[in-house]
Design an enzyme around this catalytic site. Structure first.
Site, mmCIF file in Angstrom:
data_model
loop_
_atom_site.group_PDB
_atom_site.id
_atom_site.type_symbol
_atom_site.label_atom_id
_atom_site.label_comp_id
_atom_site.label_asym_id
_atom_site.label_seq_id
_atom_site.Cartn_x
_atom_site.Cartn_y
_atom_site.Cartn_z
ATOM 1 N N ASN A 9 0.863 -1.182 0.000
ATOM 2 C CA ASN A 9 0.000 0.000 0.000
ATOM 3 C C ASN A 9 0.901 1.233 0.000
ATOM 4 O O ASN A 9 1.485 1.581 1.021
ATOM 5 C CB ASN A 9 -0.913 -0.008 1.233
ATOM 6 C CG ASN A 9 -1.741 1.265 1.341
ATOM 7 O OD1 ASN A 9 -1.893 2.003 0.366
ATOM 8 N ND2 ASN A 9 -2.283 1.509 2.520
ATOM 9 N N TRP A 10 0.989 1.875 -1.160
ATOM 10 C CA TRP A 10 1.900 3.024 -1.293
ATOM 11 C C TRP A 10 1.333 4.305 -0.693
ATOM 12 O O TRP A 10 2.031 5.310 -0.639
ATOM 13 C CB TRP A 10 2.219 3.240 -2.770
ATOM 14 C CG TRP A 10 3.241 2.271 -3.298
ATOM 15 C CD1 TRP A 10 3.810 1.230 -2.637
ATOM 16 C CD2 TRP A 10 3.804 2.266 -4.622
ATOM 17 N NE1 TRP A 10 4.703 0.579 -3.443
ATOM 18 C CE2 TRP A 10 4.719 1.183 -4.664
ATOM 19 C CE3 TRP A 10 3.633 3.053 -5.748
ATOM 20 C CZ2 TRP A 10 5.455 0.891 -5.816
ATOM 21 C CZ3 TRP A 10 4.361 2.757 -6.896
ATOM 22 C CH2 TRP A 10 5.267 1.695 -6.926
ATOM 23 N N LYS A 11 0.063 4.287 -0.317
ATOM 24 C CA LYS A 11 -0.566 5.479 0.279
ATOM 25 C C LYS A 11 -0.335 6.692 -0.636
ATOM 26 O O LYS A 11 -0.488 6.571 -1.849
ATOM 27 C CB LYS A 11 -0.048 5.690 1.707
ATOM 28 C CG LYS A 11 -0.214 4.418 2.553
ATOM 29 C CD LYS A 11 0.049 4.624 4.019
ATOM 30 C CE LYS A 11 -0.112 3.309 4.757
ATOM 31 N NZ LYS A 11 -0.057 3.469 6.223
ATOM 32 N N HIS A 96 -9.585 1.266 4.975
ATOM 33 C CA HIS A 96 -8.331 1.452 5.707
ATOM 34 C C HIS A 96 -8.557 2.437 6.854
ATOM 35 O O HIS A 96 -9.348 3.375 6.742
ATOM 36 C CB HIS A 96 -7.243 1.976 4.762
ATOM 37 C CG HIS A 96 -5.863 1.907 5.336
ATOM 38 N ND1 HIS A 96 -5.397 2.829 6.241
ATOM 39 C CD2 HIS A 96 -4.858 1.027 5.141
ATOM 40 C CE1 HIS A 96 -4.159 2.515 6.573
ATOM 41 N NE2 HIS A 96 -3.804 1.427 5.924
ATOM 42 N N GLU A 98 -6.929 4.840 7.922
ATOM 43 C CA GLU A 98 -6.688 6.248 7.593
ATOM 44 C C GLU A 98 -7.894 6.856 6.888
ATOM 45 O O GLU A 98 -8.200 8.034 7.085
ATOM 46 C CB GLU A 98 -5.422 6.359 6.733
ATOM 47 C CG GLU A 98 -4.164 6.028 7.523
ATOM 48 C CD GLU A 98 -2.983 5.638 6.672
ATOM 49 O OE1 GLU A 98 -1.932 5.306 7.238
ATOM 50 O OE2 GLU A 98 -3.102 5.641 5.421
ATOM 51 N N GLU A 165 -5.484 -5.024 10.609
ATOM 52 C CA GLU A 165 -4.491 -3.967 10.846
ATOM 53 C C GLU A 165 -4.774 -3.291 12.179
ATOM 54 O O GLU A 165 -5.613 -2.374 12.251
ATOM 55 C CB GLU A 165 -4.538 -2.933 9.718
ATOM 56 C CG GLU A 165 -3.976 -3.418 8.408
ATOM 57 C CD GLU A 165 -3.458 -2.253 7.560
ATOM 58 O OE1 GLU A 165 -2.318 -2.328 7.111
ATOM 59 O OE2 GLU A 165 -4.193 -1.280 7.377
ATOM 60 N N GLY A 171 2.428 2.242 10.964
ATOM 61 C CA GLY A 171 3.388 3.325 10.824
ATOM 62 C C GLY A 171 4.047 3.753 12.111
ATOM 63 O O GLY A 171 4.725 4.780 12.163
ATOM 64 N N SER A 204 3.221 -2.156 10.427
ATOM 65 C CA SER A 204 4.679 -2.175 10.605
ATOM 66 C C SER A 204 5.291 -3.511 10.188
ATOM 67 O O SER A 204 6.186 -4.036 10.848
ATOM 68 C CB SER A 204 5.052 -1.824 12.049
ATOM 69 O OG SER A 204 4.666 -0.498 12.365
ATOM 70 N N GLY A 225 2.900 -1.277 4.303
ATOM 71 C CA GLY A 225 2.939 0.152 4.038
ATOM 72 C C GLY A 225 4.318 0.625 3.635
ATOM 73 O O GLY A 225 4.782 0.392 2.522
ATOM 74 N N GLY A 226 5.015 1.291 4.554
ATOM 75 C CA GLY A 226 6.289 1.928 4.246
ATOM 76 C C GLY A 226 7.330 1.001 3.650
ATOM 77 O O GLY A 226 8.097 1.405 2.764
#
Length: 241
Positions: A9-11, A96, A98, A165, A171, A204, A225-226
């Site tokens: 997920n590149w957000k 999600h 967010e 999640e 994150g 994470s 994610g990251g």
């Protein structure tokens, strides 16, 4: 046999140029990835067209990060299922944390988006999870159970991926213990009508903990994610041992 789905997920990261540069470093690493692992990249809307062209004929499936429940209309800033399928999109992240936290998503709108995605032949990745405060109060099970009950009304579980999640682990660098993630995912599975729905862990996920996460029997993949933004890092994740 449940499918293994590893999704990045590149957000709100990466321009078209940056996404193309990523693929140059990432694609060669898939040569050693087992065939039974579905590799998905969920990229920003502006990257979808160029990525669709670049990934044509490859083993990487392309995903979006949201979809609207209507096929068209006066919904400024939204994207319909038909707009996604035209580009060969296969997956879409829905619900999600967010989106729920910052953009007012509710279980009701999540449910509408899930049904719209399936109506267009997209596979939704439904995200559920609890906050740190809810976990500390011992509400994890009830919160997730409530989310599932509302989100999955009239949703086809045969065409679905779920991502657990824990919001407190997204994150933050705090990863839910793999055995605890396995326990919660087992509880999620017990509420489903279809036994072989792939259920991912997200929060994470990194190259140094993916092996432990994927060793758990209830976990069928990861929503990353990251760590999915860097080719070597994500390559190590999709090629977990």
């Amino acid at each position: 046999m449940r499918k293994i789905v590893i999704a990045g997920n590149w957000k709100m990261y990466k321009t078209q140029k940056e996404s193309s540069e990523f693929l140059q470093g990432f694609m060669p690493q898939l040569e050693k990835t087992p065939a039974n692992r579905e590799v998905v990249l969920c990229v920003p809307f502006t990257d979808l067209s160029v990525m669709s062209t670049s990934l044509h004929g490859s083993r990487i499936q392309l995903g979006a990060q949201n979809v609207h429940w209507e096929d068209n209309g006066a919904y400024t800033g939204e994207i319909s299922g038909g707009m996604l399928t035209e580009l060969g999109i296969r997956y879409v992240i829905i619900g999600h944390s967010e989106r729920r936290q910052y953009f007012g998503e509710t279980d009701e709108t999540v449910n509408q988006r899930l049904k719209a995605a399936q109506r267009h032949g997209l596979i939704p990745i439904l995200c559920v999870g609890e906050t740190k405060q809810q976990r500390d109060k011992g509400e994890t099970e009830s919160i997730i159970s409530n989310q599932l009950a509302k989100d999955l009304v009239e949703v086809d579980e045969q065409n679905l991926v779920i991502a657990y999640e824990p919001i407190w682990a997204i994150g933050t660098g705090d990863t839910c213990e793999s055995t605890e993630a396995n326990r919660v995912i087992g509880l999620i599975r017990s509420q489903l009508k279809v036994a072989d729905v792939p259920i991912q862990y997200g929060g994470s996920v990194k190259s140094n903990n993916i092996d432990e996460i994927m060793a758990q029997p209830e976990i069928d993949g990861a929503l990353v994610g990251g760590a999915s933004l860097e080719a070597d890092s994500f390559g190590r994740i999709v090629n977990y041992h």
